[in-house]
Design a protein around this motif. Structure first.
Motif, PDB file in Angstrom:
ATOM      1  N   GLU A 109       0.842  -1.207   0.000  1.00  0.00           N
ATOM      2  CA  GLU A 109       0.000   0.000   0.000  1.00  0.00           C
ATOM      3  C   GLU A 109       0.875   1.254   0.000  1.00  0.00           C
ATOM      4  OE1 GLU A 109      -3.841  -1.938   2.336  1.00  0.00           O
ATOM      5  OE2 GLU A 109      -2.168  -1.118   3.470  1.00  0.00           O
ATOM      6  N   LYS A 110       1.961   1.212   0.755  1.00  0.00           N
ATOM      7  CA  LYS A 110       2.892   2.346   0.746  1.00  0.00           C
ATOM      8  C   LYS A 110       3.547   2.490  -0.625  1.00  0.00           C
ATOM      9  CE  LYS A 110       3.992   1.969   5.686  1.00  0.00           C
ATOM     10  NZ  LYS A 110       5.064   1.652   6.672  1.00  0.00           N
ATOM     11  N   ALA A 111       3.858   1.351  -1.250  1.00  0.00           N
ATOM     12  CA  ALA A 111       4.493   1.399  -2.570  1.00  0.00           C
ATOM     13  C   ALA A 111       3.567   1.994  -3.616  1.00  0.00           C
ATOM     14  CB  ALA A 111       4.934  -0.004  -2.985  1.00  0.00           C
ATOM     15  N   LEU A 112       2.255   1.804  -3.467  1.00  0.00           N
ATOM     16  CA  LEU A 112       1.284   2.319  -4.444  1.00  0.00           C
ATOM     17  C   LEU A 112       0.973   3.798  -4.262  1.00  0.00           C
ATOM     18  CD1 LEU A 112      -1.205  -0.688  -4.466  1.00  0.00           C
ATOM     19  CD2 LEU A 112       0.045   0.143  -6.466  1.00  0.00           C
ATOM     20  N   ARG A 113       1.426   4.385  -3.170  1.00  0.00           N
ATOM     21  CA  ARG A 113       1.089   5.783  -2.863  1.00  0.00           C
ATOM     22  C   ARG A 113       1.351   6.764  -4.005  1.00  0.00           C
ATOM     23  NH1 ARG A 113       3.360   6.454   3.312  1.00  0.00           N
ATOM     24  NH2 ARG A 113       1.378   6.362   4.415  1.00  0.00           N
ATOM     25  N   PRO A 114       2.484   6.645  -4.712  1.00  0.00           N
ATOM     26  CA  PRO A 114       2.758   7.653  -5.759  1.00  0.00           C
ATOM     27  C   PRO A 114       1.674   7.752  -6.823  1.00  0.00           C
ATOM     28  CG  PRO A 114       4.752   6.411  -5.257  1.00  0.00           C
ATOM     29  CD  PRO A 114       3.625   5.719  -4.548  1.00  0.00           C
ATOM     30  N   ILE A 115       0.890   6.686  -7.025  1.00  0.00           N
ATOM     31  CA  ILE A 115      -0.107   6.739  -8.101  1.00  0.00           C
ATOM     32  C   ILE A 115      -1.551   6.717  -7.600  1.00  0.00           C
ATOM     33  CG2 ILE A 115       1.426   5.769  -9.859  1.00  0.00           C
ATOM     34  CD1 ILE A 115       0.116   3.068  -9.417  1.00  0.00           C
ATOM     35  N   VAL A 116      -1.780   6.283  -6.331  1.00  0.00           N
ATOM     36  CA  VAL A 116      -3.171   6.237  -5.851  1.00  0.00           C
ATOM     37  C   VAL A 116      -3.349   6.923  -4.498  1.00  0.00           C
ATOM     38  CG1 VAL A 116      -3.673   4.109  -7.108  1.00  0.00           C
ATOM     39  CG2 VAL A 116      -2.900   3.960  -4.728  1.00  0.00           C
ATOM     40  N   GLY A 117      -2.275   7.447  -3.922  1.00  0.00           N
ATOM     41  CA  GLY A 117      -2.407   8.103  -2.622  1.00  0.00           C
ATOM     42  C   GLY A 117      -2.539   7.100  -1.487  1.00  0.00           C
ATOM     43  N   ASP A 118      -3.085   7.554  -0.364  1.00  0.00           N
ATOM     44  CA  ASP A 118      -3.180   6.716   0.843  1.00  0.00           C
ATOM     45  C   ASP A 118      -4.384   5.780   0.769  1.00  0.00           C
ATOM     46  OD1 ASP A 118      -0.919   7.852   1.949  1.00  0.00           O
ATOM     47  OD2 ASP A 118      -2.050   9.428   2.970  1.00  0.00           O
ATOM     48  N   GLN A 119      -4.243   4.747  -0.035  1.00  0.00           N
ATOM     49  CA  GLN A 119      -5.327   3.779  -0.218  1.00  0.00           C
ATOM     50  C   GLN A 119      -4.975   2.448   0.459  1.00  0.00           C
ATOM     51  OE1 GLN A 119      -8.211   4.403  -1.644  1.00  0.00           O
ATOM     52  NE2 GLN A 119      -7.810   6.360  -2.627  1.00  0.00           N
ATOM     53  N   TYR A 120      -5.983   1.843   1.064  1.00  0.00           N
ATOM     54  CA  TYR A 120      -5.853   0.495   1.622  1.00  0.00           C
ATOM     55  C   TYR A 120      -6.586  -0.457   0.683  1.00  0.00           C
ATOM     56  CZ  TYR A 120      -4.406   2.865   5.905  1.00  0.00           C
ATOM     57  OH  TYR A 120      -3.743   3.652   6.817  1.00  0.00           O
ATOM     58  N   TRP A 121      -6.109  -1.686   0.590  1.00  0.00           N
ATOM     59  CA  TRP A 121      -6.757  -2.598  -0.349  1.00  0.00           C
ATOM     60  C   TRP A 121      -7.136  -3.918   0.305  1.00  0.00           C
ATOM     61  CZ3 TRP A 121      -4.435  -7.238  -0.825  1.00  0.00           C
ATOM     62  CH2 TRP A 121      -3.040  -7.338  -0.658  1.00  0.00           C
ATOM     63  N   VAL A 122      -8.108  -4.571  -0.314  1.00  0.00           N
ATOM     64  CA  VAL A 122      -8.469  -5.956  -0.005  1.00  0.00           C
ATOM     65  C   VAL A 122      -8.474  -6.707  -1.333  1.00  0.00           C
ATOM     66  CG1 VAL A 122      -9.840  -5.373   2.038  1.00  0.00           C
ATOM     67  CG2 VAL A 122     -10.944  -5.470  -0.209  1.00  0.00           C
ATOM     68  N   VAL A 207      -9.028  -4.089  -4.479  1.00  0.00           N
ATOM     69  CA  VAL A 207     -10.143  -3.152  -4.327  1.00  0.00           C
ATOM     70  C   VAL A 207      -9.795  -2.211  -3.178  1.00  0.00           C
ATOM     71  CG1 VAL A 207     -12.582  -2.901  -3.756  1.00  0.00           C
ATOM     72  CG2 VAL A 207     -11.824  -4.809  -5.194  1.00  0.00           C
ATOM     73  N   PHE A 208      -9.850  -0.900  -3.441  1.00  0.00           N
ATOM     74  CA  PHE A 208      -9.488   0.072  -2.421  1.00  0.00           C
ATOM     75  C   PHE A 208     -10.643   0.282  -1.450  1.00  0.00           C
ATOM     76  CE2 PHE A 208      -6.617   1.824  -5.917  1.00  0.00           C
ATOM     77  CZ  PHE A 208      -5.543   1.053  -5.477  1.00  0.00           C
ATOM     78  N   VAL A 209     -10.291   0.356  -0.170  1.00  0.00           N
ATOM     79  CA  VAL A 209     -11.290   0.495   0.897  1.00  0.00           C
ATOM     80  C   VAL A 209     -10.777   1.524   1.906  1.00  0.00           C
ATOM     81  CG1 VAL A 209     -12.129  -1.881   0.680  1.00  0.00           C
ATOM     82  CG2 VAL A 209     -10.222  -1.386   2.239  1.00  0.00           C
ATOM     83  N   ARG A 210     -11.661   1.932   2.811  1.00  0.00           N
ATOM     84  CA  ARG A 210     -11.238   2.784   3.915  1.00  0.00           C
ATOM     85  C   ARG A 210     -10.291   1.990   4.821  1.00  0.00           C
ATOM     86  NH1 ARG A 210     -16.845   5.777   5.928  1.00  0.00           N
ATOM     87  NH2 ARG A 210     -17.188   7.011   4.018  1.00  0.00           N
ATOM     88  N   GLN A 211      -9.521   2.702   5.617  1.00  0.00           N
ATOM     89  CA  GLN A 211      -8.579   2.035   6.506  1.00  0.00           C
ATOM     90  C   GLN A 211      -9.303   0.990   7.361  1.00  0.00           C
ATOM     91  OE1 GLN A 211      -6.598   4.553   9.376  1.00  0.00           O
ATOM     92  NE2 GLN A 211      -4.920   3.101   9.657  1.00  0.00           N
ATOM     93  N   PRO A 212      -8.967  -0.296   7.210  1.00  0.00           N
ATOM     94  CA  PRO A 212      -9.661  -1.333   7.980  1.00  0.00           C
ATOM     95  C   PRO A 212      -9.406  -1.186   9.478  1.00  0.00           C
ATOM     96  CG  PRO A 212      -8.477  -2.276   6.106  1.00  0.00           C
ATOM     97  CD  PRO A 212      -8.005  -0.861   6.256  1.00  0.00           C
ATOM     98  N   SER A 213     -10.443  -1.415  10.263  1.00  0.00           N
ATOM     99  CA  SER A 213     -10.339  -1.371  11.722  1.00  0.00           C
ATOM    100  C   SER A 213     -10.846  -2.690  12.275  1.00  0.00           C
ATOM    101  CB  SER A 213     -11.160  -0.200  12.278  1.00  0.00           C
ATOM    102  OG  SER A 213     -10.923  -0.029  13.657  1.00  0.00           O
TER     103      SER A 213
END
Length: 249
Positions: A109-122, A207-213
């Motif tokens: 997720e950190k590696a993807l930041r340059p192109i999608v920002g602060d996104q979390y995925w499932v 699939v990008f989602v909100r930060q999982p809790s």
């Protein structure tokens, strides 16, 4: 920060059993008992993992180990491994399961930041999964390589590979490879990483989602303490009998 849980016992309640030992035998017997009950506590944590997680990886189950007591240092610990060469220490991703709350970002997720920002995925429905239900590591590496996001630039996809994919019609429309970022119409918000899997057919891989809790489902400290409370006397008794047998050898 690693998690270190001290395993200690009130030996005053076991004075009758311990009175059978000499002063020289006593430290070793106590250390032996501490290590046995610490081992039980670690196994109790692993057993709870099997109850609350769906087919946990051996790497996850081995996140905890016993730092043993000695006759000179009569303290045993159930501790977490905080080092993982080339990967993520299991404790880092277990922390939300232990204490509850949001999980930290994965390395991908950190590696993807340059192109999608602060996104979390499932994993999406098209993601290839391993035997433990996690997306295959090779798929993540391929995505990062195709999108030129590998830490080592030499591992990124070359122009030659991009041309080969294009000749074979294996690149998504307007893309250098079979992977592309799907975006919401209107605002352009990233929805996920999709993959061309056949002519005119794409599938979501990430699939990008909100930060999982997470809700705390692995209360390690309580599991360890309960195991100690329930088994300390029996383990000291076994340690005393072990020391008495050693005396006769």
């Amino acid at each position: 920060m690693p998690l270190d849980l001290k395993v200690s016992m009130d030996t005053s309640a076991m004075s009758q059993a311990l009175a059978q030992l000499t002063d020289a035998e006593l430290p070793g017997a106590i250390a032996h008992g501490l290590n046995r009950v610490a081992g039980m506590a670690k196994r109790a944590v692993q057993s709870r993992m099997e109850e609350v997680f769906d087919n946990p990886k051996p790497w996850t189950k081995n996140a905890f180990f016993v730092r043993t007591a000695t006759p000179q240092d009569q303290t045993a610990w159930v501790a977490t491994r905080d080092f993982a060469p080339g990967g993520t220490a299991a404790y880092d991703y277990l922390r939300p399961e232990i204490f509850g709350g949001p999980r930290p970002m994965k390395k991908s997720e950190k590696a993807l930041r340059p192109i999608v920002g602060d996104q979390y995925w499932v994993p999406g429905r098209g993601a290839p999964l391993d035997a433990y239900g996690n997306i295959q590591r090779g798929e993540i590496v391929r995505i990062l390589s195709r999108m030129s996001l590998m830490q080592d630039p030499l591992q990124n996809m070359t122009d030659r590979t991009a041309r080969r994919l294009s000749r074979k019609g294996q690149n998504a429309r307007g893309q250098r490879s079979e992977y592309f970022i799907a975006r919401e119409k209107g605002n352009g918000r990233p929805l996920g990483i999709y993959k061309l899997i056949g002519p005119g057919t794409v599938a979501p891989i990430l699939v990008f989602v909100r930060q999982p809790s997470y809700r705390a489902v692995l209360p390690v400290e309580q599991i360890v303490q309960d195991t100690v409370d329930q088994n300390a006397a029996a383990m000291i008794g076994k340690a005393v009998r072990y020391a008495l047998r050693k005396r006769l050898e």
